[in-house]
Design an enzyme around this catalytic site. Sequence first.
Site, PDB file in Angstrom:
ATOM      1  N   ASP A   1      18.122   1.740 -37.740  1.00 41.78           N
ATOM      2  CA  ASP A   1      18.762   3.279 -37.742  1.00 41.78           C
ATOM      3  C   ASP A   1      20.282   2.797 -39.059  1.00 41.78           C
ATOM      4  O   ASP A   1      20.816   3.682 -39.396  1.00 41.78           O
ATOM      5  CB  ASP A   1      19.385   3.557 -36.521  1.00 41.78           C
ATOM      6  CG  ASP A   1      18.234   4.408 -35.953  1.00 41.78           C
ATOM      7  OD1 ASP A   1      17.469   5.029 -36.651  1.00 41.78           O
ATOM      8  OD2 ASP A   1      18.251   4.417 -34.788  1.00 41.78           O
TER       9      ASP A   1
ATOM     10  N   HIS B   1      13.491  -1.244 -32.247  1.00 42.50           N
ATOM     11  CA  HIS B   1      14.518  -0.136 -31.949  1.00 42.50           C
ATOM     12  C   HIS B   1      13.447   0.666 -30.828  1.00 42.50           C
ATOM     13  O   HIS B   1      12.463   0.995 -31.234  1.00 42.50           O
ATOM     14  CB  HIS B   1      15.043   0.660 -32.752  1.00 42.50           C
ATOM     15  CG  HIS B   1      16.247   1.603 -32.045  1.00 42.50           C
ATOM     16  ND1 HIS B   1      16.585   1.489 -30.850  1.00 42.50           N
ATOM     17  CD2 HIS B   1      16.678   3.071 -32.355  1.00 42.50           C
ATOM     18  CE1 HIS B   1      17.240   2.632 -30.606  1.00 42.50           C
ATOM     19  NE2 HIS B   1      17.409   3.650 -31.634  1.00 42.50           N
TER      20      HIS B   1
ATOM     21  N   TYR C   1      24.633  11.128 -41.733  1.00 43.26           N
ATOM     22  CA  TYR C   1      23.885  10.255 -40.784  1.00 43.26           C
ATOM     23  C   TYR C   1      24.958   9.396 -39.876  1.00 43.26           C
ATOM     24  O   TYR C   1      25.051   9.158 -38.842  1.00 43.26           O
ATOM     25  CB  TYR C   1      22.823   9.516 -41.171  1.00 43.26           C
ATOM     26  CG  TYR C   1      21.901   8.618 -40.404  1.00 43.26           C
ATOM     27  CD1 TYR C   1      20.767   9.333 -39.921  1.00 43.26           C
ATOM     28  CD2 TYR C   1      22.204   7.532 -39.929  1.00 43.26           C
ATOM     29  CE1 TYR C   1      19.826   8.660 -39.051  1.00 43.26           C
ATOM     30  CE2 TYR C   1      21.290   6.913 -38.984  1.00 43.26           C
ATOM     31  CZ  TYR C   1      20.133   7.356 -38.693  1.00 43.26           C
ATOM     32  OH  TYR C   1      19.389   6.859 -37.706  1.00 43.26           O
TER      33      TYR C   1
ATOM     34  N   HIS D   1      18.741  14.942 -32.676  1.00 40.95           N
ATOM     35  CA  HIS D   1      19.838  14.391 -32.056  1.00 40.95           C
ATOM     36  C   HIS D   1      20.945  15.613 -31.790  1.00 40.95           C
ATOM     37  O   HIS D   1      22.165  15.303 -31.624  1.00 40.95           O
ATOM     38  CB  HIS D   1      20.502  13.313 -32.400  1.00 40.95           C
ATOM     39  CG  HIS D   1      19.702  12.073 -32.198  1.00 40.95           C
ATOM     40  ND1 HIS D   1      20.265  10.778 -32.471  1.00 40.95           N
ATOM     41  CD2 HIS D   1      18.628  11.865 -31.371  1.00 40.95           C
ATOM     42  CE1 HIS D   1      19.236   9.913 -31.934  1.00 40.95           C
ATOM     43  NE2 HIS D   1      18.364  10.453 -31.285  1.00 40.95           N
TER      44      HIS D   1
ATOM     45  N   GLU E   1      13.827   3.395 -29.512  1.00 40.10           N
ATOM     46  CA  GLU E   1      13.796   5.140 -29.436  1.00 40.10           C
ATOM     47  C   GLU E   1      12.650   5.515 -30.130  1.00 40.10           C
ATOM     48  O   GLU E   1      12.081   5.050 -30.938  1.00 40.10           O
ATOM     49  CB  GLU E   1      15.233   5.314 -30.376  1.00 40.10           C
ATOM     50  CG  GLU E   1      15.708   6.900 -30.061  1.00 40.10           C
ATOM     51  CD  GLU E   1      17.033   7.204 -30.726  1.00 40.10           C
ATOM     52  OE1 GLU E   1      17.447   8.523 -30.429  1.00 40.10           O
ATOM     53  OE2 GLU E   1      17.474   6.598 -31.596  1.00 40.10           O
TER      54      GLU E   1
ATOM     55  N   HIS F   1      14.750   5.339 -41.675  1.00 37.91           N
ATOM     56  CA  HIS F   1      14.945   7.041 -41.982  1.00 37.91           C
ATOM     57  C   HIS F   1      15.299   7.090 -43.384  1.00 37.91           C
ATOM     58  O   HIS F   1      16.284   6.358 -43.935  1.00 37.91           O
ATOM     59  CB  HIS F   1      15.794   7.921 -41.127  1.00 37.91           C
ATOM     60  CG  HIS F   1      15.539   7.738 -39.724  1.00 37.91           C
ATOM     61  ND1 HIS F   1      14.425   8.473 -39.278  1.00 37.91           N
ATOM     62  CD2 HIS F   1      16.289   7.449 -38.578  1.00 37.91           C
ATOM     63  CE1 HIS F   1      14.389   8.412 -37.890  1.00 37.91           C
ATOM     64  NE2 HIS F   1      15.514   7.864 -37.582  1.00 37.91           N
TER      65      HIS F   1
ATOM     66  N   ASP G   1      11.512   8.087 -32.090  1.00 32.78           N
ATOM     67  CA  ASP G   1      11.340   8.217 -33.320  1.00 32.78           C
ATOM     68  C   ASP G   1      10.711   7.074 -34.054  1.00 32.78           C
ATOM     69  O   ASP G   1      10.246   7.343 -35.195  1.00 32.78           O
ATOM     70  CB  ASP G   1      12.509   8.812 -34.293  1.00 32.78           C
ATOM     71  CG  ASP G   1      13.922   7.916 -33.973  1.00 32.78           C
ATOM     72  OD1 ASP G   1      14.035   7.648 -32.802  1.00 32.78           O
ATOM     73  OD2 ASP G   1      14.551   8.023 -34.822  1.00 32.78           O
TER      74      ASP G   1
ATOM     75  N   HIS H   1      22.044   1.705 -32.814  1.00 38.43           N
ATOM     76  CA  HIS H   1      23.207   2.380 -32.091  1.00 38.43           C
ATOM     77  C   HIS H   1      22.994   2.322 -30.603  1.00 38.43           C
ATOM     78  O   HIS H   1      23.519   2.838 -29.716  1.00 38.43           O
ATOM     79  CB  HIS H   1      23.616   3.757 -32.392  1.00 38.43           C
ATOM     80  CG  HIS H   1      22.126   4.647 -32.211  1.00 38.43           C
ATOM     81  ND1 HIS H   1      22.114   5.762 -31.706  1.00 38.43           N
ATOM     82  CD2 HIS H   1      20.919   4.208 -32.887  1.00 38.43           C
ATOM     83  CE1 HIS H   1      20.878   6.345 -31.754  1.00 38.43           C
ATOM     84  NE2 HIS H   1      20.113   5.416 -32.598  1.00 38.43           N
TER      85      HIS H   1
END
Length: 399
Positions: A163, A78, A197, A24, A80, A230, A82, A144
């Site tokens: 996240d 989520h 983070y 990011h 996203e 993560h 990743d 997020h």
Amino acid sequence: MTKIELATGVYWVGAIDWNLRDFHGYTTPRGGTYNAYLIVDDKIALVDTVKHGFADEMLGRIREIIDPVKIDYVISNHVEMDHSGSLSDIMGIVPNAEVICTEKGKEGLIRHFRGKWNFRAVKTGDELKLGNKTLSFITAPMLHWPDNMFTYLKEDKILLSNDGFGQHLASSFRFDEDVCSLTGYDCDIVMDEAAKYYANILMPFGGVILKKIEEIQKLGIEIKMIAPSHGMIWTDPGKIINAYLQWAKGESKQKVLVIYDTMWNSTETMANDILRGVSDSGVEVSLFHLRKTEWSEIVKEVLESKAILIGSPTLNNGMFPTVGGFLTYLMGLRPRNKLWATFGSYGWAGGAVKAVNEKLKSGGYESVESIEVIFRPDEQDIEKCYALGQKIASMVKAS
């Protein structure tokens, strides 16, 4: 592979990205992980997948526990990539498995993968019974992305937070308490990475975070472990929850940051004299050159500092490009409860300090004082810079 069990029948089956160095747009010198969790009961659920390219590592871990064809549910906390990047790999193995996500999650997954999968959209309070274990879902929009949700294992009291509460950190360990066990001295690498983070990804959503933590508390949800998507798994969840509460409220240390760039060292001279004024006043202060320190590291320091001073030389009647780029990045993160001041230098025409002040104002901030110097700072200019450092230190102490 060694099976990693969070509780009876609950396994980590993610992947470690030892070579991750950018995520990011911020630096990840310690690498990262993409955490996925397998829950084995009468029915079997996989919570999240991993980034594209790491599916084989995830599937290898799953095969150590069960045959992947036995997976009944795939929970997508989520959209996203990743987290969902290997979803199509899993669905190719279990095409009839039910994909559980929020309504926004469903929209995003369909849009990205074009998969004609069996979706179930859930909202806060919805549950999924696997046998002896129950999954409860908590929507977490804008933590997020609009699609985010948490998955809670009721019987084991484990929050799979995606996240939320994460860090970018590659390690052979999976639990926060183990990371420093071989060093022989106290350290807090996990919390350091958690702060970075939060600062670079979640800082704009402080108000949302406070409301979500309050909502979870009102629901009476007991949390014994937090397993993010993560980094390390938190065995002491109170530690990271309390940190999030402080960060979300904009609570700061008595610390000052002097952030600058320079062309012919005039702005740098000013920065050092401001720093001297703060330091001589007994307040902690750090100095950051924007071309010599990664911006994401500076933002981590912004998170817990009370005062931010921005310095720029003038170029083409405006800010130096690195200062403009950094402020664009920082304003998007919307730091809370900070004191701001500006300084800079110029040759035949000014403009940098005015441009910095306008950029701050566009983000809803006001500089408490500004200093602009022509060419090299003289003795009077140096005294003004030193006095500015003292003034900021006094304001920090009083705050």
